[in-house]
Motif scaffolding. Structure first.
Motif, PDB file in Angstrom:
ATOM      1  N   ASP A 126       0.825  -1.216   0.000  1.00  0.00           N
ATOM      2  CA  ASP A 126       0.000   0.000   0.000  1.00  0.00           C
ATOM      3  C   ASP A 126       0.859   1.267   0.000  1.00  0.00           C
ATOM      4  O   ASP A 126       0.324   2.368   0.126  1.00  0.00           O
ATOM      5  N   ARG A 127       2.167   1.135  -0.146  1.00  0.00           N
ATOM      6  CA  ARG A 127       3.078   2.283  -0.155  1.00  0.00           C
ATOM      7  C   ARG A 127       3.338   2.757  -1.575  1.00  0.00           C
ATOM      8  O   ARG A 127       3.679   1.968  -2.445  1.00  0.00           O
ATOM      9  N   ARG A 128       3.173   4.053  -1.793  1.00  0.00           N
ATOM     10  CA  ARG A 128       3.501   4.689  -3.076  1.00  0.00           C
ATOM     11  C   ARG A 128       4.788   5.469  -2.863  1.00  0.00           C
ATOM     12  O   ARG A 128       4.826   6.377  -2.030  1.00  0.00           O
ATOM     13  N   LEU A 129       5.840   5.075  -3.582  1.00  0.00           N
ATOM     14  CA  LEU A 129       7.177   5.607  -3.350  1.00  0.00           C
ATOM     15  C   LEU A 129       7.802   6.118  -4.634  1.00  0.00           C
ATOM     16  O   LEU A 129       7.353   5.787  -5.736  1.00  0.00           O
ATOM     17  N   LEU A 130       8.866   6.888  -4.476  1.00  0.00           N
ATOM     18  CA  LEU A 130       9.728   7.286  -5.577  1.00  0.00           C
ATOM     19  C   LEU A 130      11.079   6.619  -5.368  1.00  0.00           C
ATOM     20  O   LEU A 130      11.567   6.532  -4.239  1.00  0.00           O
ATOM     21  N   VAL A 131      11.685   6.162  -6.469  1.00  0.00           N
ATOM     22  CA  VAL A 131      13.004   5.544  -6.428  1.00  0.00           C
ATOM     23  C   VAL A 131      13.862   6.230  -7.476  1.00  0.00           C
ATOM     24  O   VAL A 131      13.492   6.246  -8.661  1.00  0.00           O
TER      25      VAL A 131
END
Length: 189
Positions: free
Chosen positions: A42-47
């Motif tokens: 459920d985590r929306r991240l930037l990489v």
């Protein structure tokens, strides 16, 4: 110019040219960094793309018994083995139940760490590409519980904040956990 001076100058230019390939790529400080917008659980991240060696479709992961938390198993990537870790479990502390159909959907993508290409982070979805300012990320404290040192900054993207994943910190975390597991007595495993 004498022949000896010319040869010396040519050798110096040749050495400088070769040395330029050993230096890291130069970027302007104001040039935005490129990043992937991903979803892990459920985590929306930037990489940051520069922190990745590759992005691969998730192949069959062979589970390992008794591995450290978050370890899904081993996966073959371009003729070599990599340890596949569930990124959602690493940042939230909640482990994916497994990679079989009964446990829910398997991860779709693997993010291969640039500094440790033998570590792959399993994610559910690549949502897009983003440009993020090199400066201007704000502290992610209070954004979400459980991410700790892995997500320390947040960036506004598409009207909302996204945590900025520190891939090197993720790799260091899994290496620490694996080392602790290797040091446990066999009867504890």
């Amino acid at each position: 110019m004498k022949r000896a001076q010319l040869a010396e100058r040519l050798a110096a230019l040749h050495a400088a040219f070769d040395a330029s390939f050993a230096e890291p790529a130069r970027t302007r400080a104001d040039e935005p960094a490129r990043a992937l917008a991903v979803r892990a659980g459920d985590r929306r991240l930037l990489v940051r793309i520069e922190e990745l060696a590759a992005v691969e479709p998730c192949r069959r992961i062979v589970p390992l018994a008794g591995g450290p938390p978050g370890l899904l198993g081993l996966v073959g990537l371009r003729g070599r083995l990599a340890a596949a870790y569930d990124l959602a479990a690493l940042v939230s502390g909640r482990s994916r139940a497994g990679v079989d159909a009964a446990a829910g959907p398997a991860p779709r993508w693997l993010l291969v760490c640039a500094e440790h290409p033998d570590i792959a982070l399993a994610i559910d979805e690549i949502e897009g590409h983003a440009s993020i300012p090199r400066e201007g990320a704000r502290s992610a404290a209070g954004e979400r519980e459980g991410a700790g040192e892995l997500v320390t900054e947040a960036v506004e993207v598409d009207g909302g904040p996204r945590g900025l994943l520190r891939v090197a910190a993720v790799a260091a975390t899994v290496l620490r956990r694996a080392q602790r597991g290797a040091e446990r007595p066999k009867e504890d495993r």
